[in-house]
Design an enzyme around this catalytic site. Structure first.
Site, PDB file in Angstrom:
ATOM      1  N   SER A   1      27.100  41.141  52.814  1.00  0.00           N
ATOM      2  CA  SER A   1      27.483  42.211  53.739  1.00  0.00           C
ATOM      3  C   SER A   1      27.163  41.920  55.196  1.00  0.00           C
ATOM      4  O   SER A   1      27.665  42.600  56.089  1.00  0.00           O
ATOM      5  CB  SER A   1      26.824  43.525  53.337  1.00  0.00           C
ATOM      6  OG  SER A   1      25.431  43.492  53.584  1.00  0.00           O
TER       7      SER A   1
ATOM      8  N   LYS B   1      21.177  45.619  57.722  1.00  0.00           N
ATOM      9  CA  LYS B   1      22.381  46.021  58.453  1.00  0.00           C
ATOM     10  C   LYS B   1      22.118  45.921  59.958  1.00  0.00           C
ATOM     11  O   LYS B   1      21.001  45.674  60.398  1.00  0.00           O
ATOM     12  CB  LYS B   1      22.790  47.459  58.109  1.00  0.00           C
ATOM     13  CG  LYS B   1      23.022  47.728  56.627  1.00  0.00           C
ATOM     14  CD  LYS B   1      24.184  46.957  56.051  1.00  0.00           C
ATOM     15  CE  LYS B   1      24.290  47.142  54.537  1.00  0.00           C
ATOM     16  NZ  LYS B   1      25.332  46.290  53.935  1.00  0.00           N
TER      17      LYS B   1
END
Length: 215
Positions: free
Chosen positions: A48, A90
């Site tokens: 991701s 993230k």
């Protein structure tokens, strides 16, 4: 008598050396404990955050005692109260009192992110050279994120003087970042499960800040 004096001096010097050595050991132990408290190495799994961080790479991270800014790569605990920890890595896109709009690109395929930073009165497109590829409108990971159809006038709107009628049209598409919260997304937008799913999270949920990537 001289031998006694010399022997006493040698004994005193040895004690001083022993005290210095003890202080050095204590200092080193304290330094190691501080380092272990503030820093750590964490393995990253998943795709991701490509192409910034790849699967099975290690990150050197700082824990506690830091501020969170836009653009920081962080590790966030997304678990709800009572659930076991669930940490994900993230990038922080927006912070307290920012506003975001996801808008369909002019090509009708991609989606761009616009931000009105806290204290500003206009939306501007976020410059994101770090993302792996353009965010696709068809990607399933948008979940409930509202997406505004392409509007070339968006960046010309002055929110301080905007008419009620115009504001009411774009307001359903504005994501308001609450006080002391962060909005985060993966750099590989089309496979990332992030704030588009979890929503904004309190800053207390940010456990680590990534300082560097260790191969």
């Amino acid at each position: 008598m001289m031998d006694d004096i010399t022997g006493g001096e040698l004994l005193l010097n040895r004690k001083k050396q022993s005290n210095v050595l003890t202080l050095i050991v204590i200092f080193v132990l304290i330094a190691v404990l501080i380092f272990l408290y503030l820093f750590s190495f964490i393995p990253i799994q998943g795709e991701s955050m490509e192409n910034t961080i790849h699967d099975n790479q290690y990150c050197f991270v700082q824990r506690k005692l830091f501020g969170v800014e836009r653009g920081d790569i962080v590790i966030v605990d997304t678990a709800k109260d009572g659930e076991p920890e669930h940490d994900i890595v993230k990038r922080v896109i927006a912070v307290s009192d920012d506003k975001l709009i996801f808008m369909r690109a002019q090509n009708n395929v991609d989606v761009d992110v616009y931000i009105c930073k806290n204290g500003d009165n206009k939306f501007v497109k976020i410059d994101e050279p770090y993302i792996k590829e353009n965010m696709r409108y068809a990607a399933i990971n948008f979940y409930q994120t509202p997406i505004l159809e392409y509007n070339a006038e968006l960046t010309d709107y002055n929110l301080d003087t905007l008419s009620h009628q115009t504001y009411s049209k774009i307001d359903p598409f504005i994501l308001y970042i609450p006080k002391n919260h962060v909005y985060f997304m993966g750099d590989n937008r089309n496979v990332s499960k992030d704030s588009r799913y979890y929503g904004t999270l309190p800053i207390e949920k940010v456990k680590y800040k990534v300082l560097s990537i260790v191969y």
